[in-house]
Design a protein around this motif. Structure first.
Motif, PDB file in Angstrom:
ATOM      1  N   LYS A 115     -18.946 -43.211 -15.799  1.00 18.18           N
ATOM      2  CA  LYS A 115     -19.857 -43.848 -16.757  1.00 18.18           C
ATOM      3  C   LYS A 115     -21.259 -44.018 -16.193  1.00 18.18           C
ATOM      4  CE  LYS A 115     -16.350 -46.301 -19.365  1.00 18.18           C
ATOM      5  NZ  LYS A 115     -15.804 -47.581 -19.780  1.00 18.18           N
ATOM      6  N   ARG A 116     -21.348 -44.254 -14.896  1.00 23.58           N
ATOM      7  CA  ARG A 116     -22.673 -44.472 -14.310  1.00 23.58           C
ATOM      8  C   ARG A 116     -23.527 -43.210 -14.341  1.00 23.58           C
ATOM      9  NH1 ARG A 116     -22.409 -44.592  -7.814  1.00 23.58           N
ATOM     10  NH2 ARG A 116     -21.092 -42.770  -7.582  1.00 23.58           N
ATOM     11  N   TRP A 117     -22.918 -42.034 -14.499  1.00 27.15           N
ATOM     12  CA  TRP A 117     -23.699 -40.796 -14.616  1.00 27.15           C
ATOM     13  C   TRP A 117     -23.754 -40.304 -16.065  1.00 27.15           C
ATOM     14  CZ3 TRP A 117     -26.701 -40.459 -10.836  1.00 27.15           C
ATOM     15  CH2 TRP A 117     -26.306 -40.756  -9.546  1.00 27.15           C
ATOM     16  N   LEU A 118     -22.711 -40.550 -16.821  1.00 30.99           N
ATOM     17  CA  LEU A 118     -22.684 -40.100 -18.213  1.00 30.99           C
ATOM     18  C   LEU A 118     -23.658 -40.893 -19.076  1.00 30.99           C
ATOM     19  CD1 LEU A 118     -21.395 -38.180 -20.236  1.00 30.99           C
ATOM     20  CD2 LEU A 118     -19.616 -39.898 -20.634  1.00 30.99           C
ATOM     21  N   GLY A 119     -23.755 -42.195 -18.838  1.00 36.08           N
ATOM     22  CA  GLY A 119     -24.674 -43.044 -19.613  1.00 36.08           C
ATOM     23  C   GLY A 119     -26.122 -42.584 -19.526  1.00 36.08           C
ATOM     24  N   PRO A 120     -26.653 -42.389 -18.318  1.00 37.99           N
ATOM     25  CA  PRO A 120     -28.046 -41.908 -18.225  1.00 37.99           C
ATOM     26  C   PRO A 120     -28.249 -40.518 -18.840  1.00 37.99           C
ATOM     27  CG  PRO A 120     -27.394 -42.904 -16.163  1.00 37.99           C
ATOM     28  CD  PRO A 120     -26.148 -42.836 -17.018  1.00 37.99           C
ATOM     29  N   LEU A 121     -27.239 -39.647 -18.717  1.00 42.44           N
ATOM     30  CA  LEU A 121     -27.361 -38.321 -19.334  1.00 42.44           C
ATOM     31  C   LEU A 121     -27.452 -38.443 -20.851  1.00 42.44           C
ATOM     32  CD1 LEU A 121     -27.391 -35.247 -19.301  1.00 42.44           C
ATOM     33  CD2 LEU A 121     -24.878 -35.311 -19.220  1.00 42.44           C
ATOM     34  N   ILE A 122     -26.609 -39.259 -21.422  1.00 47.21           N
ATOM     35  CA  ILE A 122     -26.657 -39.473 -22.874  1.00 47.21           C
ATOM     36  C   ILE A 122     -27.986 -40.112 -23.262  1.00 47.21           C
ATOM     37  CG2 ILE A 122     -25.623 -40.789 -24.776  1.00 47.21           C
ATOM     38  CD1 ILE A 122     -22.879 -40.220 -23.450  1.00 47.21           C
ATOM     39  N   ALA A 123     -28.481 -41.031 -22.445  1.00 47.79           N
ATOM     40  CA  ALA A 123     -29.788 -41.651 -22.713  1.00 47.79           C
ATOM     41  C   ALA A 123     -30.904 -40.607 -22.685  1.00 47.79           C
ATOM     42  CB  ALA A 123     -30.066 -42.764 -21.702  1.00 47.79           C
ATOM     43  N   LEU A 124     -30.843 -39.657 -21.759  1.00 40.79           N
ATOM     44  CA  LEU A 124     -31.848 -38.592 -21.708  1.00 40.79           C
ATOM     45  C   LEU A 124     -31.806 -37.744 -22.978  1.00 40.79           C
ATOM     46  CD1 LEU A 124     -31.524 -37.368 -18.010  1.00 40.79           C
ATOM     47  CD2 LEU A 124     -33.531 -38.436 -19.043  1.00 40.79           C
ATOM     48  N   GLY A 139     -38.390 -39.201 -14.435  1.00 42.27           N
ATOM     49  CA  GLY A 139     -37.598 -39.920 -13.449  1.00 42.27           C
ATOM     50  C   GLY A 139     -36.100 -39.734 -13.677  1.00 42.27           C
ATOM     51  N   GLY A 140     -35.693 -39.838 -14.925  1.00 42.21           N
ATOM     52  CA  GLY A 140     -34.280 -39.641 -15.257  1.00 42.21           C
ATOM     53  C   GLY A 140     -33.807 -38.227 -14.958  1.00 42.21           C
ATOM     54  N   LEU A 141     -34.651 -37.250 -15.237  1.00 45.99           N
ATOM     55  CA  LEU A 141     -34.277 -35.861 -14.957  1.00 45.99           C
ATOM     56  C   LEU A 141     -34.214 -35.591 -13.458  1.00 45.99           C
ATOM     57  CD1 LEU A 141     -36.262 -34.027 -17.759  1.00 45.99           C
ATOM     58  CD2 LEU A 141     -33.777 -34.214 -17.546  1.00 45.99           C
ATOM     59  N   ALA A 142     -35.081 -36.240 -12.687  1.00 48.80           N
ATOM     60  CA  ALA A 142     -35.021 -36.088 -11.228  1.00 48.80           C
ATOM     61  C   ALA A 142     -33.695 -36.630 -10.701  1.00 48.80           C
ATOM     62  CB  ALA A 142     -36.201 -36.799 -10.566  1.00 48.80           C
ATOM     63  N   VAL A 143     -33.277 -37.783 -11.195  1.00 46.43           N
ATOM     64  CA  VAL A 143     -31.999 -38.369 -10.781  1.00 46.43           C
ATOM     65  C   VAL A 143     -30.849 -37.469 -11.232  1.00 46.43           C
ATOM     66  CG1 VAL A 143     -30.431 -40.332 -11.149  1.00 46.43           C
ATOM     67  CG2 VAL A 143     -32.869 -40.721 -10.703  1.00 46.43           C
ATOM     68  N   TYR A 144     -30.933 -36.953 -12.453  1.00 47.27           N
ATOM     69  CA  TYR A 144     -29.878 -36.072 -12.964  1.00 47.27           C
ATOM     70  C   TYR A 144     -29.779 -34.798 -12.117  1.00 47.27           C
ATOM     71  CZ  TYR A 144     -27.287 -32.899 -15.946  1.00 47.27           C
ATOM     72  OH  TYR A 144     -26.372 -31.988 -16.418  1.00 47.27           O
ATOM     73  N   LEU A 145     -30.914 -34.202 -11.775  1.00 42.54           N
ATOM     74  CA  LEU A 145     -30.905 -33.009 -10.930  1.00 42.54           C
ATOM     75  C   LEU A 145     -30.273 -33.323  -9.570  1.00 42.54           C
ATOM     76  CD1 LEU A 145     -31.667 -30.083 -10.273  1.00 42.54           C
ATOM     77  CD2 LEU A 145     -33.953 -30.911  -9.671  1.00 42.54           C
ATOM     78  N   TRP A 146     -30.631 -34.460  -8.995  1.00 45.98           N
ATOM     79  CA  TRP A 146     -30.046 -34.846  -7.715  1.00 45.98           C
ATOM     80  C   TRP A 146     -28.535 -35.001  -7.841  1.00 45.98           C
ATOM     81  CZ3 TRP A 146     -27.212 -39.062  -6.191  1.00 45.98           C
ATOM     82  CH2 TRP A 146     -26.964 -39.154  -4.819  1.00 45.98           C
ATOM     83  N   ARG A 147     -28.084 -35.625  -8.913  1.00 46.75           N
ATOM     84  CA  ARG A 147     -26.649 -35.843  -9.126  1.00 46.75           C
ATOM     85  C   ARG A 147     -25.912 -34.517  -9.259  1.00 46.75           C
ATOM     86  NH1 ARG A 147     -22.162 -34.621 -11.454  1.00 46.75           N
ATOM     87  NH2 ARG A 147     -22.928 -34.535 -13.538  1.00 46.75           N
ATOM     88  N   VAL A 148     -26.470 -33.571  -9.974  1.00 40.32           N
ATOM     89  CA  VAL A 148     -25.814 -32.276 -10.146  1.00 40.32           C
ATOM     90  C   VAL A 148     -25.832 -31.489  -8.831  1.00 40.32           C
ATOM     91  CG1 VAL A 148     -25.947 -30.060 -11.360  1.00 40.32           C
ATOM     92  CG2 VAL A 148     -26.267 -32.171 -12.619  1.00 40.32           C
ATOM     93  N   ALA A 149     -26.900 -31.630  -8.069  1.00 44.71           N
ATOM     94  CA  ALA A 149     -27.008 -30.909  -6.800  1.00 44.71           C
ATOM     95  C   ALA A 149     -26.126 -31.520  -5.710  1.00 44.71           C
ATOM     96  CB  ALA A 149     -28.461 -30.888  -6.333  1.00 44.71           C
ATOM     97  N   ASN A 150     -25.746 -32.776  -5.852  1.00 41.54           N
ATOM     98  CA  ASN A 150     -24.927 -33.477  -4.856  1.00 41.54           C
ATOM     99  C   ASN A 150     -23.704 -34.100  -5.518  1.00 41.54           C
ATOM    100  OD1 ASN A 150     -26.769 -33.268  -2.494  1.00 41.54           O
ATOM    101  ND2 ASN A 150     -28.126 -34.336  -3.916  1.00 41.54           N
ATOM    102  N   PRO A 151     -22.786 -33.273  -6.018  1.00 42.91           N
ATOM    103  CA  PRO A 151     -21.632 -33.844  -6.725  1.00 42.91           C
ATOM    104  C   PRO A 151     -20.654 -34.514  -5.765  1.00 42.91           C
ATOM    105  CG  PRO A 151     -21.335 -31.496  -6.468  1.00 42.91           C
ATOM    106  CD  PRO A 151     -22.717 -31.829  -5.936  1.00 42.91           C
ATOM    107  N   ALA A 152     -19.994 -35.520  -6.285  1.00 45.74           N
ATOM    108  CA  ALA A 152     -18.901 -36.135  -5.526  1.00 45.74           C
ATOM    109  C   ALA A 152     -17.735 -35.160  -5.576  1.00 45.74           C
ATOM    110  CB  ALA A 152     -18.513 -37.466  -6.161  1.00 45.74           C
ATOM    111  N   ASP A 153     -17.117 -34.904  -4.444  1.00 38.87           N
ATOM    112  CA  ASP A 153     -16.037 -33.924  -4.395  1.00 38.87           C
ATOM    113  C   ASP A 153     -14.696 -34.555  -4.050  1.00 38.87           C
ATOM    114  OD1 ASP A 153     -17.040 -31.494  -5.162  1.00 38.87           O
ATOM    115  OD2 ASP A 153     -17.781 -30.986  -3.166  1.00 38.87           O
ATOM    116  N   PRO A 154     -14.210 -35.446  -4.900  1.00 38.94           N
ATOM    117  CA  PRO A 154     -12.884 -35.970  -4.593  1.00 38.94           C
ATOM    118  C   PRO A 154     -11.852 -34.854  -4.782  1.00 38.94           C
ATOM    119  CG  PRO A 154     -13.566 -36.741  -6.744  1.00 38.94           C
ATOM    120  CD  PRO A 154     -14.730 -35.985  -6.139  1.00 38.94           C
ATOM    121  N   ALA A 155     -10.787 -34.945  -4.052  1.00 40.10           N
ATOM    122  CA  ALA A 155      -9.747 -33.922  -4.147  1.00 40.10           C
ATOM    123  C   ALA A 155      -9.186 -33.880  -5.558  1.00 40.10           C
ATOM    124  CB  ALA A 155      -8.641 -34.225  -3.145  1.00 40.10           C
ATOM    125  N   ARG A 156      -8.874 -32.665  -5.988  1.00 39.09           N
ATOM    126  CA  ARG A 156      -8.304 -32.499  -7.315  1.00 39.09           C
ATOM    127  C   ARG A 156      -6.880 -33.054  -7.348  1.00 39.09           C
ATOM    128  NH1 ARG A 156      -7.730 -26.964 -10.805  1.00 39.09           N
ATOM    129  NH2 ARG A 156      -6.932 -27.980 -12.636  1.00 39.09           N
TER     130      ARG A 156
END
Length: 180
Positions: free
Chosen positions: A88-97, A154-171
């Motif tokens: 939710k912490r990443w989906l909310g800002p994306l939807i806001a954008l 600013g929001g797009l910069a954060v979004y780009l950073w998030r996509v470039a640095n994804p969390a990689d929890p094990a599947r």
């Protein structure tokens, strides 16, 4: 498949952010440049510079909308492929954008376009008082538009950073987690 999804997400985020930077720092100011004023002439420059800028803004918002749709589809594809719900912490800002882009493109820009027409008296029955009121209103709404654009950057910069640095929890959860 993971590599392809990451590539699509990163390219989309980079295009979206890059377009916002390019538009804000380059294209957005071009219609009001001394070269454009010289090309249009002193009599035509004020009205036509604004009209040209509105055409550019319309194209920019169409690109924003396309990038927003691709970003949402990317989140959906990751959800389906990885089998985990988006954070939710990443989906909310994306939807806001995406919503901010929609509001800017389909509500704010048409309002500015109409105020621009009234401000320059394109219709013959526009009084001087109406033109002055439209000019005042246009300046206020244009300032709000610029502030929203900076927030989008600013929001797009954060979004780009998030996509470039994804969390990689094990599947899959390892069996070590269940020992205890």
């Amino acid at each position: 498949m993971i590599g392809f999804l990451r590539f699509v997400g990163l390219m989309n985020a980079a295009i979206w952010f890059g377009a916002a930077i390019f538009f804000t720092l380059g294209v957005g100011a071009a219609p009001f440049s001394p070269e454009m004023k010289e090309l249009l002439g002193p009599k035509n420059a004020p009205y036509f510079s604004g009209a040209i800028a509105q055409i550019f803004v319309t194209r920019y918002f169409h690109l924003q909308l396309a990038c927003g749709v691709v970003a949402l589809l990317h989140v959906l594809a990751e959800w389906i492929y990885f089998g985990r719900t988006p954070q939710k912490r990443w989906l909310g800002p994306l939807i806001a954008l995406v919503i901010t882009g929609l509001v800017g493109g389909y509500w704010l820009q048409p309002k500015l376009k109409e105020l621009h027409r009234i401000k320059y008296g394109v219709e013959m029955r526009t009084s001087q008082a109406q033109r002055e009121a439209a000019d005042h209103s246009f300046r206020a709404w244009h300032g709000a538009s610029q502030a929203i654009n900076l927030l989008m950057l600013g929001g797009l910069a954060v979004y780009l950073w998030r996509v470039a640095n994804p969390a990689d929890p094990a599947r899959f959860v390892s069996t070590a987690k269940f020992r205890g």
